[in-house]
Design a protein around this motif. Sequence first.
Motif, PDB file in Angstrom:
ATOM      1  N   ARG A 164       6.646  -1.728  -0.647  1.00  0.00           N
ATOM      2  CA  ARG A 164       6.585  -0.533  -1.493  1.00  0.00           C
ATOM      3  C   ARG A 164       6.941  -0.882  -2.940  1.00  0.00           C
ATOM      4  O   ARG A 164       6.310  -0.383  -3.885  1.00  0.00           O
ATOM      5  CB  ARG A 164       7.532   0.552  -0.946  1.00  0.00           C
ATOM      6  N   ALA A 165       7.913  -1.762  -3.126  1.00  0.00           N
ATOM      7  CA  ALA A 165       8.276  -2.181  -4.489  1.00  0.00           C
ATOM      8  C   ALA A 165       7.093  -2.853  -5.170  1.00  0.00           C
ATOM      9  O   ALA A 165       6.837  -2.632  -6.362  1.00  0.00           O
ATOM     10  CB  ALA A 165       9.487  -3.117  -4.443  1.00  0.00           C
ATOM     11  N   MET A 166       6.364  -3.671  -4.409  1.00  0.00           N
ATOM     12  CA  MET A 166       5.210  -4.340  -5.003  1.00  0.00           C
ATOM     13  C   MET A 166       4.153  -3.327  -5.442  1.00  0.00           C
ATOM     14  O   MET A 166       3.562  -3.465  -6.515  1.00  0.00           O
ATOM     15  CB  MET A 166       4.616  -5.355  -4.014  1.00  0.00           C
ATOM     16  N   GLU A 167       3.931  -2.289  -4.624  1.00  0.00           N
ATOM     17  CA  GLU A 167       3.004  -1.228  -5.020  1.00  0.00           C
ATOM     18  C   GLU A 167       3.468  -0.524  -6.308  1.00  0.00           C
ATOM     19  O   GLU A 167       2.680  -0.241  -7.205  1.00  0.00           O
ATOM     20  CB  GLU A 167       2.898  -0.169  -3.920  1.00  0.00           C
ATOM     21  N   LEU A 168       4.766  -0.271  -6.374  1.00  0.00           N
ATOM     22  CA  LEU A 168       5.293   0.404  -7.568  1.00  0.00           C
ATOM     23  C   LEU A 168       5.154  -0.485  -8.803  1.00  0.00           C
ATOM     24  O   LEU A 168       4.961   0.006  -9.916  1.00  0.00           O
ATOM     25  CB  LEU A 168       6.753   0.826  -7.346  1.00  0.00           C
ATOM     26  N   ASP A 182       1.557  -0.193  -9.884  1.00  0.00           N
ATOM     27  CA  ASP A 182       1.348   1.113 -10.534  1.00  0.00           C
ATOM     28  C   ASP A 182       2.011   1.194 -11.909  1.00  0.00           C
ATOM     29  O   ASP A 182       1.866   2.199 -12.606  1.00  0.00           O
ATOM     30  CB  ASP A 182       1.959   2.239  -9.681  1.00  0.00           C
ATOM     31  N   GLY A 183       2.787   0.178 -12.251  1.00  0.00           N
ATOM     32  CA  GLY A 183       3.454   0.209 -13.551  1.00  0.00           C
ATOM     33  C   GLY A 183       4.749   1.009 -13.550  1.00  0.00           C
ATOM     34  O   GLY A 183       5.354   1.198 -14.604  1.00  0.00           O
ATOM     35  N   ALA A 184       5.190   1.474 -12.376  1.00  0.00           N
ATOM     36  CA  ALA A 184       6.432   2.254 -12.325  1.00  0.00           C
ATOM     37  C   ALA A 184       7.658   1.348 -12.408  1.00  0.00           C
ATOM     38  O   ALA A 184       8.652   1.662 -13.065  1.00  0.00           O
ATOM     39  CB  ALA A 184       6.481   3.075 -11.036  1.00  0.00           C
ATOM     40  N   LEU A 185       7.584   0.216 -11.738  1.00  0.00           N
ATOM     41  CA  LEU A 185       8.711  -0.731 -11.713  1.00  0.00           C
ATOM     42  C   LEU A 185       8.329  -1.918 -12.576  1.00  0.00           C
ATOM     43  O   LEU A 185       7.369  -2.638 -12.267  1.00  0.00           O
ATOM     44  CB  LEU A 185       8.971  -1.158 -10.259  1.00  0.00           C
ATOM     45  N   LYS A 186       9.091  -2.115 -13.663  1.00  0.00           N
ATOM     46  CA  LYS A 186       8.715  -3.148 -14.624  1.00  0.00           C
ATOM     47  C   LYS A 186       9.527  -4.440 -14.492  1.00  0.00           C
ATOM     48  O   LYS A 186       9.018  -5.527 -14.731  1.00  0.00           O
ATOM     49  CB  LYS A 186       8.844  -2.590 -16.045  1.00  0.00           C
ATOM     50  N   ARG A 187      10.778  -4.341 -14.184  1.00  0.00           N
ATOM     51  CA  ARG A 187      11.613  -5.542 -14.002  1.00  0.00           C
ATOM     52  C   ARG A 187      12.710  -5.189 -13.004  1.00  0.00           C
ATOM     53  O   ARG A 187      13.111  -4.022 -12.884  1.00  0.00           O
ATOM     54  CB  ARG A 187      12.311  -5.973 -15.317  1.00  0.00           C
TER      55      ARG A 187
END
Lengths: 92, 92, 92, 92, 92, 92, 92, 92, 92, 92
Positions: free
Chosen positions: B30-34, B37-42
Amino acid sequence: MEFLVRFETALPDSFTAEQVAGLKESERERAMELRKDGALKRLWRVPGRRAVVGLWEAADATELHHALSSLPQFPWMDVQVEPLATHPQEQG
Amino acid sequence: MEFLVRFETALPDSFTAEQVAGLKESERERAMELRKDGALKRLWRVPGRRAVVGLWEAADATELHHALSSLPQFPWMDVQVEPLATHPQEQG
Amino acid sequence: MEFLVRFETALPDSFTAEQVAGLKESERERAMELRKDGALKRLWRVPGRRAVVGLWEAADATELHHALSSLPQFPWMDVQVEPLATHPQEQG
Amino acid sequence: MEFLVRFETALPDSFTAEQVAGLKESERERAMELRKDGALKRLWRVPGRRAVVGLWEAADATELHHALSSLPQFPWMDVQVEPLATHPQEQG
Amino acid sequence: MEFLVRFETALPDSFTAEQVAGLKESERERAMELRKDGALKRLWRVPGRRAVVGLWEAADATELHHALSSLPQFPWMDVQVEPLATHPQEQG
Amino acid sequence: MEFLVRFETALPDSFTAEQVAGLKESERERAMELRKDGALKRLWRVPGRRAVVGLWEAADATELHHALSSLPQFPWMDVQVEPLATHPQEQG
Amino acid sequence: MEFLVRFETALPDSFTAEQVAGLKESERERAMELRKDGALKRLWRVPGRRAVVGLWEAADATELHHALSSLPQFPWMDVQVEPLATHPQEQG
Amino acid sequence: MEFLVRFETALPDSFTAEQVAGLKESERERAMELRKDGALKRLWRVPGRRAVVGLWEAADATELHHALSSLPQFPWMDVQVEPLATHPQEQG
Amino acid sequence: MEFLVRFETALPDSFTAEQVAGLKESERERAMELRKDGALKRLWRVPGRRAVVGLWEAADATELHHALSSLPQFPWMDVQVEPLATHPQEQG
Amino acid sequence: MEFLVRFETALPDSFTAEQVAGLKESERERAMELRKDGALKRLWRVPGRRAVVGLWEAADATELHHALSSLPQFPWMDVQVEPLATHPQEQG
C-alpha cells in the motif's frame, strides 16, 4: 481547508497606552478584512487569558501563514496551528 | 500541500509471526501505491524505534487522513501530523 | 455557552467487528440527535488519529457532561473540555 | 546521513529594522551556500511561527553543528536536531 | 560518530523465568559482540530502573539502528537516541 | 562514581565580545584542570545548541557540585545531573 | 551520600490477596533490614497514592541500585532517584 | 487544613455491571459518611471525564490519606493531592 | 506535619555583589532561626543547580507559607511544596 | 456555573514598593466587591507561591472573563480556568 489556530499575545511592557490602543485598533481592522475574505470564520476568547482560539479557512498552510502574518500584532503572538479534516457527519 | 507525519506502530502481542509478516507485506504494498500516487514522498526511520517520519503531499487534511487510514497497520499506529508551509527560499 | 471538546476513542481489542459497527451506528444516531437539539454544532476529524474536535453548546458544564456521557462510545473516550468566551469581534 | 532540524528564531527587540533586514539578507545568502554544498536539502516554514523545519545532510553531528553554527542568526536560534535512518522502502 | 542511547526494557509478564533468563543470556552475548565490533563503547545502569544508558559508535543512524535492532530484547525496549558532536576540547 | 551532566549556557546579551572571549578562555582552562584531576572524563557537544553533555567522576554529589560550580560560566549555566550505576557488563 | 528516591508500586491485578499480603510482609521485612544497615533512613507516604518517598544512604549509585533491587516488590515499582549534595548549613 | 484532591477512576473492564453498581453504591455511602465527619466538604465533576475534584478537610496529610484510602474505589483511582493555605481575605 | 519543599533561586542580574552577599547572609540567619524553631529540619543542595530540597515541619500549609515567605530571598524563589504523610514503618 | 481558577501573579521588578502596595490594596477592594456580587466564592493560597486558587461563580465563560479581567493585577496574572460540573452527591 479549515485550521484551528490558537494565539497568545504578549505586547512588550515598554509600549505606551497609545501604542497599544493603536495596535489593537489596526488588529481589529485587519481581522475584519480577513473575515470578509473568508479566511477568519470564528473567533473565541480563552477565559482569563490574553489568548484567542480561531477557526480559519485557507487553501493550504502557506496561505494560512500569509493571513496570520498579516495581523499587526503577529510579531508578539505565540501561535499554534492544528489542521482539521472534514468529519463524515458534516457532509451533505 | 505537504505534511510531516510521524507514526509509531505497536502491533498486539497476540499476533502470530505470520500475521505480522502478512501485515508488513500488505503495508509495504500500500505504501508503494501511495508513492506512485504522489501522496507519500519520503520516508525515514527513527533510529532505535518502531517509528517512521514521512513527508506526504495531499490537497488538504481530509485527503491526507484518507491516505493514512488506507494503510493496513493504521489501526495500531499512533500518528502525529504537522502541516508545512512553503519556505520563501524554496520558490523558483 | 460554547465549549471546545476533544475526544480520542479507543475501543477494546476484544470487540468483534459487529460490536464495533453497531456501536459506531448508535454513536452516529445519538450525535445526530445532539445536533438537532443544538448541543453539537460542529465536528472535525483530527487527521491521522481516532480523534475528533467538536464545538458544543450547553447552558453550563453540567449540561455538557450529560450530553457527552449520553454518547454510546463515552466509556471508551478520553475527553478534554475547554470553555470558550465570546470574543468582542463576534458581537453584533 | 540526514537530519531533521527545527529552528525557532527570536531576535532581540533592541535590534533596529536595518539590523534585522541585514541579518535576514546574510542568513539567506549563507543558506544558499549551504544548499549549493548539499548540506541543506529542503526547508519548510512552520505556519504561524518564526520557525522552520529543514532536511540536512552531513557526514555526522559534528559537521552538522558546523553548518548550523555558520548561519548568521545562529546565536538567536533555538535548534532541535533529530537523526534520521534510511527506511528500507527508500533503497534501490 | 557517537550516539548516547537510553533503553528501558519491559518484558511481558507472561514470559517464564526460563524465557527471561535465556533472553538475558543471549542479550549479553550479542552486547559482547557489539563491544568487540566497536559499536558499543560504554554502558551504565540507571539506578532503580530497568534502564541503561549507553555510548555507541556508528557510521550513521542507519548503522546504529541495525546494531540496536540486533539485540534480542529489542522488541521490548523503549529506545531514545541522541546524536553527539565532538567537543573542541576533546581534539588532539 | 560517575555522573552524566548536561549544561546549557546562556550568557547575558549585555556582555561585550571581550567579556565573552575572556570567559570562554577561563572556562577552557578550568575544564582542562578538571580533566587533569580526573573529575571531567569526556565532553560532547549537543549539535545545534549551546549545550554540552559530560561524563564526570566524583566521590559523591557534593564533590560533583564543587567541581561544577568552580567553572567560570557556572552562574549562567542550566545544569542537569544524572547519577550512573556500574553496569554488570562493564566489570572485569 | 544521600539520595531521594520515589517509588510508585503497581502489583498486577492477577495477584491473589494472599500473594499481595505475602509480598507486602516480605517487603516490610527487607525494608527493616535496610534500615538496620543504614541504607534506608526515612520513608514517607505520598498522600492518596500507592507511592512513597524515601531518604537513602549509599556509597554510590551502584550500591543504591543493589539496595533498591533487593526489595521484593522491585519488579513492580517505578523508581525515580535524585542525588543529593550536602548543604553548607548542615555542616558542623 | 484544606486539600484540593483530584481523582480519576478506571475500573477494570473485567468487572460485571453488578460489581460496578455495587462498588458505586458503597462508594457513595462511604462518601456520605466522610461528609458527615467533615472530611469531605465539596465535590465537583470534571465535565467529560470519569474524574472529580474535591475539597477535603483533614488535620494533616496522614489523616487525609486514611480518609481517601477508606473509599471502596481507592484501588482503581489515580489521586492528586494539593495542599491549600488560608488566604488572608478569607479571615474574619 | 512534614512537607518536602524545593526552591530554585534566581536573583536579578542587576544586584551588586554586596547586595547578593548581604541577602545570602540574612537568608542564612533566618534559616538558622527556622531550624531552632523546628520548622526547617533538613536541607540538601541539588547538585549543579541554584536549588535546594528541604524537609519542613508545620502545623499546616498556612503556617508553612508563613515560614517560607519569611525568608529574605523569598521574592526571587520558585517554590514547590509536597505534603508528606507518615509511613506505617516509621511508627513506634 | 462554577469554575476553578488558578492565578500566578508576577509584578514587574521595576514597580516601586508604593506601586505594589497601591495595586495590592485596589486588588483587595475589587476582590471584595466580586465576593459581594457572588462571583468569587472562595480563595486559597498555594503555599510557597505567589499564586491563589479560587472558586468562582458565573453564568458562563464570558461573564467569568469580565470578572477576572476587572481585577487590577490582571495584566500581570497568568490565569488557568477549569469548568466544573455539579456532582450528583451535591444535589438535594
